[in-house]
Design a protein around this motif. Structure first.
Motif: not given
Length: 595
Positions: A70-78, A116-121
């Motif tokens: 199946e598709v694996g799904v992950c998540t995280a903050t900025s 704060l924690q701004e990254v060009d994702l």
């Protein structure tokens, strides 16, 4: 959802369920607070799996894809959270696994201000998610971004990513999109196509294979679903079957013509077969170590792969076929002629039998205090038919490749193309979460365990009581050395072991497991190995089996090339602190120079 307006985050959770997502691996942070709130309102469906660290979350999502299909799904903050996901996502990219990453981002109004924690994702993720990367700036994008991310991940077998600023997550969800210019009306669903070469190309391939007198198969992860077809082709052609590391479960090791892993981590039988074959059929593999493939011009070649970019890359193939492994082998089989001369098959089977005898002989050799091969050999004898194995990068991967005899129904995987340390325990944890009634075993070096495995044990301690079968065994090879690199220093660089880079703290892994409420078992003598495994496999909770092993047992091919032997002698003659023990083990293990 109960009470209040429906938000973009609520619609996102609904869409994930529409794609049959049941597990979401991640770590909390303010950049995904909208998503976390929506999960709470949805009764934690899909289930949020707290992974202790974002890197572990992405490794678990990759392992989810590998073990379930199946598709694996992950998540995280900025910011740092998203950055931590990258390693596991590159693991998915290099091993061709469908993974979707959902990334939080700082509020849109603050972007560009050095917040704060701004990254060009978008810039940061454009390589790892090169097949699809979407940035959501408007609620109306939700459906088509999610749908494309999943469809592309499945079709390209690659990681994709969606960046959703926190402020967008908390906007009202659109009740319906207007039928106007620019608005996209997307739908859920994907069915994999048949990928099959043309009939004339199949016939060309059959002509090459039928003409061969000494046919060898090399199968990889792309052949994992083609077990019956690989066996049928090998039986018809009288061929032996060697396996790239990620293809270890493609065909069982208890078949007499399966030579095992190939290459640096390979068996003597596999490497002999590659040197002596006159025809090579490569299926679903991009095995990189070309020095272990036939010499150019030695063998005629046929290769099957879903992606043209992989074809004829490692060896000049006479017939490169774009196709699904199962479909292509099934179509090729009626065109093949059964070999009447069985001498090649008989020689191959004799080499296989000799290798397994040699593997047992090596495992039984004395070491100070314990031979790591004995630990794996005793495990292999005790594995149930449905066991799931994972391994970390380093010496653990060598022992899995050579000493584990897989049977049909077992699963095994590692970080292959990326070969990242720190993947073994999260892989095993993902396996256990998805198959809670099956035994999972992780084989891990002490370096990888100190790097992140000890942290992953916290997630094990947090979850194990929900499993139908509580058995998860993590084997830690404690040799106080970054051992695989130590051997690379000697054999590839000709330099002695460099203590400041290689020495590891002697961490009490088994005692640490006990502190977490798990079982800890420590073994440091050969006569205790069998009993240690019996205790671990009958425990009523997860176990850390700490094997206190000898770092001087060589992780080398059975035969060294002259240049490799020269480098090793140079390293040992230049003050290697373990030279005496290394020379003793080289003799005991029968490592020789290739003539």
């Amino acid at each position: 959802m109960t009470g209040g307006p429906k938000l973009v985050a609520d619609a996102l959770v609904e869409r994930l369920r529409g794609w049959h997502v049941e597990k979401l691996y991640g770590y909390a942070g303010d950049g995904i607070n909208g998503l976390l709130g929506a999960l709470g309102r949805a009764g934690n469906r899909p289930e949020f799996i707290h992974a202790v660290h974002e890197e572990l979350a992405s490794f678990m999502a990759t392992a989810h894809a590998k073990f379930t299909g199946e598709v694996g799904v992950c998540t995280a903050t900025s910011g740092p959270g998203a950055i931590h996901l990258l390693n596991g996502l590159y693991d998915a990219k290099l091993d061709h696994q469908p993974v979707v990453a959902i990334l939080g981002q700082q509020p849109g109004v603050a972007l560009g201000s050095g917040y704060l924690q701004e990254v060009d994702l978008a810039v940061l993720f454009k390589d790892v998610a090169s097949d699809f990367l979407g940035v959501m700036t408007h609620p109306a994008q939700l459906h088509h971004l999610v749908d494309r991310a999943f469809r592309v991940a499945l079709e390209r077998r690659a990681p994709t990513a969606i960046i959703i600023p926190q402020s967008v997550q908390e906007l009202p969800a659109p009740e319906g999109l207007p039928h106007e210019h620019g608005f996209q009306h997307s739908g859920i669903g994907y069915s994999a196509p048949r990928i099959l070469p043309r009939e004339e190309d199949l016939r060309r391939a059959a002509e090459v294979l039928n003409a061969g007198k000494r046919v060898a198969l090399l199968v990889g992860a792309g052949a994992l679903q083609a077990t019956d077809e690989v066996i049928a082709v090998a039986e018809t052609l009288g061929a032996g079957v060697a396996k790239a590391l990620l293809g270890k479960a493609a065909v069982p090791d208890d078949l007499p013509f399966v030579t095992g892993s190939v290459g640096w981590l390979g068996t003597a039988a596999s490497n002999w077969m590659m040197q002596e074959c006159d025809t090579l059929l490569m299926v679903g593999s991009s095995f990189p170590y070309t020095e272990y493939l036939p010499r150019e011009g030695q063998a005629r070649g046929v290769q099957i792969d879903r992606e043209a970019k992989t074809l004829s890359l490692r060896y000049p193939m006479e017939v490169p076929l774009v196709g699904d492994s199962t479909e292509t082998l099934h179509a090729l089989l009626p065109l093949l002629e059964r070999k009447t001369n069985t001498s090649w098959r008989q020689e191959t089977e004799a080499r296989v039998a000799a290798w397994w005898e040699e593997a047992e002989r090596r495992a039984a050799q004395p070491a100070q205090p314990l031979n790591p091969q004995l630990v794996v050999s005793e495990l292999s004898k005790r594995l149930p038919d449905d066991a799931i194995l994972s391994g970390d990068s380093g010496t653990a991967a060598v022992w899995i490749a050579r000493n584990v005899r897989l049977r049909r129904g077992m699963k095994v995987s590692l970080s292959g193309g990326l070969a990242s340390m720190g993947s073994g325990v999260p892989y095993a944890l993902a396996a256990k979460i998805n198959f809670p009634d099956r035994l999972a075993v992780a084989l891990v070096g002490d370096g990888a365990m100190q790097m992140s495995g000890n942290a992953a044990l916290l997630a094990v301690a947090q979850r194990w009581q929900t499993w139908a079968d509580p058995r998860l065994v993590i084997v830690v090879f404690n040799n106080r050395d970054l051992n695989y690199v130590t051997w690379e220093q000697r054999v590839m660089g000709g330099t002695p072991r460099f203590g400041p880079s290689q020495n590891l703290f002697d961490f009490p892994f088994a005692r640490y497991a006990e502190l977490l409420g798990l079982r800890g078992v420590r073994v440091d003598a050969p006569q205790g190995v069998a009993a240690a495994w019996d205790e671990a496999l009958s425990a009523d909770r997860p176990v850390v089996l700490e094997a206190y092993v000898d770092a001087n047992v060589p992780t080398l091919p059975a035969e060294l090339r002259p240049g490799q032997r020269d480098h090793l002698e140079q390293a040992l003659g230049q003050g290697d602190p373990d030279a005496v023990g290394v020379r003793e083990q080289l003799i005991l293990q029968g490592v020789t120079e290739k003539t």
